[in-house]
Design a protein around this motif. Sequence first.
Motif, PDB file in Angstrom:
ATOM      1  N   MET A  73       0.818  -1.216   0.000  1.00 60.68           N
ATOM      2  CA  MET A  73       0.000   0.000   0.000  1.00 60.68           C
ATOM      3  C   MET A  73       0.852   1.267   0.000  1.00 60.68           C
ATOM      4  N   LEU A  74       1.995   1.243   0.673  1.00 56.54           N
ATOM      5  CA  LEU A  74       2.808   2.444   0.823  1.00 56.54           C
ATOM      6  C   LEU A  74       3.899   2.498  -0.235  1.00 56.54           C
ATOM      7  N   GLY A  75       4.133   3.694  -0.738  1.00 53.77           N
ATOM      8  CA  GLY A  75       5.258   3.921  -1.627  1.00 53.77           C
ATOM      9  C   GLY A  75       6.469   4.339  -0.809  1.00 53.77           C
ATOM     10  N   GLU A  76       7.538   4.675  -1.513  1.00 52.33           N
ATOM     11  CA  GLU A  76       8.769   5.046  -0.811  1.00 52.33           C
ATOM     12  C   GLU A  76       8.599   6.342  -0.032  1.00 52.33           C
ATOM     13  N   ASP A  77       7.938   7.328  -0.624  1.00 54.57           N
ATOM     14  CA  ASP A  77       7.735   8.604   0.067  1.00 54.57           C
ATOM     15  C   ASP A  77       6.817   8.444   1.272  1.00 54.57           C
ATOM     16  N   ASP A  78       5.757   7.659   1.109  1.00 55.88           N
ATOM     17  CA  ASP A  78       4.845   7.419   2.228  1.00 55.88           C
ATOM     18  C   ASP A  78       5.552   6.694   3.365  1.00 55.88           C
ATOM     19  N   LEU A  79       6.338   5.699   3.020  1.00 56.16           N
ATOM     20  CA  LEU A  79       7.071   4.947   4.036  1.00 56.16           C
ATOM     21  C   LEU A  79       8.065   5.843   4.774  1.00 56.16           C
ATOM     22  N   PHE A  80       8.707   6.740   4.044  1.00 55.02           N
ATOM     23  CA  PHE A  80       9.642   7.674   4.678  1.00 55.02           C
ATOM     24  C   PHE A  80       8.921   8.607   5.646  1.00 55.02           C
ATOM     25  N   SER A  81       7.753   9.119   5.253  1.00 54.39           N
ATOM     26  CA  SER A  81       7.024  10.031   6.137  1.00 54.39           C
ATOM     27  C   SER A  81       6.468   9.291   7.355  1.00 54.39           C
ATOM     28  N   VAL A  82       5.997   8.058   7.175  1.00 49.59           N
ATOM     29  CA  VAL A  82       5.519   7.275   8.312  1.00 49.59           C
ATOM     30  C   VAL A  82       6.673   6.978   9.275  1.00 49.59           C
ATOM     31  N   SER A  83       7.825   6.624   8.730  1.00 47.53           N
ATOM     32  CA  SER A  83       8.990   6.343   9.578  1.00 47.53           C
ATOM     33  C   SER A  83       9.437   7.587  10.325  1.00 47.53           C
ATOM     34  N   THR A  84       9.420   8.724   9.661  1.00 52.23           N
ATOM     35  CA  THR A  84       9.804   9.980  10.305  1.00 52.23           C
ATOM     36  C   THR A  84       8.858  10.313  11.454  1.00 52.23           C
ATOM     37  N   ASN A  85       7.565  10.189  11.208  1.00 52.81           N
ATOM     38  CA  ASN A  85       6.593  10.475  12.262  1.00 52.81           C
ATOM     39  C   ASN A  85       6.714   9.485  13.413  1.00 52.81           C
ATOM     40  N   TRP A  86       6.969   8.214  13.102  1.00 48.60           N
ATOM     41  CA  TRP A  86       7.135   7.204  14.144  1.00 48.60           C
ATOM     42  C   TRP A  86       8.328   7.537  15.030  1.00 48.60           C
ATOM     43  N   MET A  87       9.437   7.937  14.425  1.00 47.46           N
ATOM     44  CA  MET A  87      10.616   8.266  15.222  1.00 47.46           C
ATOM     45  C   MET A  87      10.399   9.520  16.058  1.00 47.46           C
ATOM     46  N   MET A  88       9.562  10.434  15.585  1.00 49.80           N
ATOM     47  CA  MET A  88       9.296  11.651  16.356  1.00 49.80           C
ATOM     48  C   MET A  88       8.431  11.361  17.573  1.00 49.80           C
ATOM     49  N   ILE A  89       7.477  10.431  17.470  1.00 53.53           N
ATOM     50  CA  ILE A  89       6.635  10.145  18.629  1.00 53.53           C
ATOM     51  C   ILE A  89       7.219   9.052  19.507  1.00 53.53           C
ATOM     52  N   ARG A  90       8.170   8.297  18.997  1.00 52.03           N
ATOM     53  CA  ARG A  90       8.704   7.176  19.765  1.00 52.03           C
ATOM     54  C   ARG A  90       9.532   7.641  20.957  1.00 52.03           C
ATOM     55  N   SER A  91      10.324   8.670  20.800  1.00 52.40           N
ATOM     56  CA  SER A  91      11.191   9.128  21.884  1.00 52.40           C
ATOM     57  C   SER A  91      10.405   9.567  23.114  1.00 52.40           C
ATOM     58  N   PRO A  92       9.384  10.416  22.974  1.00 50.14           N
ATOM     59  CA  PRO A  92       8.615  10.764  24.182  1.00 50.14           C
ATOM     60  C   PRO A  92       7.897   9.570  24.798  1.00 50.14           C
ATOM     61  N   ILE A  93       7.413   8.663  23.966  1.00 55.26           N
ATOM     62  CA  ILE A  93       6.738   7.482  24.496  1.00 55.26           C
ATOM     63  C   ILE A  93       7.722   6.608  25.261  1.00 55.26           C
ATOM     64  N   ASP A  94       8.937   6.442  24.735  1.00 55.84           N
ATOM     65  CA  ASP A  94       9.948   5.649  25.429  1.00 55.84           C
ATOM     66  C   ASP A  94      10.317   6.268  26.770  1.00 55.84           C
ATOM     67  N   ILE A  95      10.464   7.575  26.796  1.00 55.99           N
ATOM     68  CA  ILE A  95      10.778   8.265  28.051  1.00 55.99           C
ATOM     69  C   ILE A  95       9.639   8.081  29.047  1.00 55.99           C
ATOM     70  N   PHE A  96       8.408   8.199  28.573  1.00 56.56           N
ATOM     71  CA  PHE A  96       7.247   8.013  29.439  1.00 56.56           C
ATOM     72  C   PHE A  96       7.196   6.593  30.010  1.00 56.56           C
ATOM     73  N   VAL A  97       7.462   5.600  29.181  1.00 57.03           N
ATOM     74  CA  VAL A  97       7.426   4.201  29.637  1.00 57.03           C
ATOM     75  C   VAL A  97       8.527   3.950  30.670  1.00 57.03           C
ATOM     76  N   VAL A  98       9.720   4.459  30.432  1.00 59.05           N
ATOM     77  CA  VAL A  98      10.817   4.256  31.378  1.00 59.05           C
ATOM     78  C   VAL A  98      10.515   4.932  32.715  1.00 59.05           C
ATOM     79  N   LEU A  99       9.989   6.145  32.664  1.00 61.53           N
ATOM     80  CA  LEU A  99       9.646   6.833  33.917  1.00 61.53           C
ATOM     81  C   LEU A  99       8.514   6.120  34.649  1.00 61.53           C
ATOM     82  N   THR A 100       7.537   5.623  33.920  1.00 62.48           N
ATOM     83  CA  THR A 100       6.435   4.896  34.543  1.00 62.48           C
ATOM     84  C   THR A 100       6.936   3.636  35.231  1.00 62.48           C
ATOM     85  N   VAL A 101       7.784   2.875  34.574  1.00 60.11           N
ATOM     86  CA  VAL A 101       8.338   1.662  35.180  1.00 60.11           C
ATOM     87  C   VAL A 101       9.178   2.015  36.401  1.00 60.11           C
TER      88      VAL A 101
END
Length: 111
Positions: A73-101
Amino acid sequence: MKYAFIERVVYIFLLIYLGISYLFALITWHVGSEMLSGCLTKNQPNTSEVNSVLPHVISCTVFAIGTVIVGNMLGEDDLFSVSTNWMMIRSPIDIFVVLTVYFLSNRRKAL
């Protein structure tokens, strides 16, 4: 002949890199399978039994089918934008999970 060493070593490097990439994919799928099967079972799975393989096979099959569908379903540009957005939201989520634990582990020690 100036780059003969590089031409001969690059094949070894690519073979080792391919092996490391395959190992990473294998470990990632295993962790995903363990997480999914842990969420689906009501009781703790008995890993000593052979019967506990079925949830892992089912979850890996679901991951494989989902990967193929999303990959088509995804082309190269779509995959790049999804990956970019994932990496932008992943860092705060990881910090939140570590602090919660961390806070939950401190709370457990206090009880």
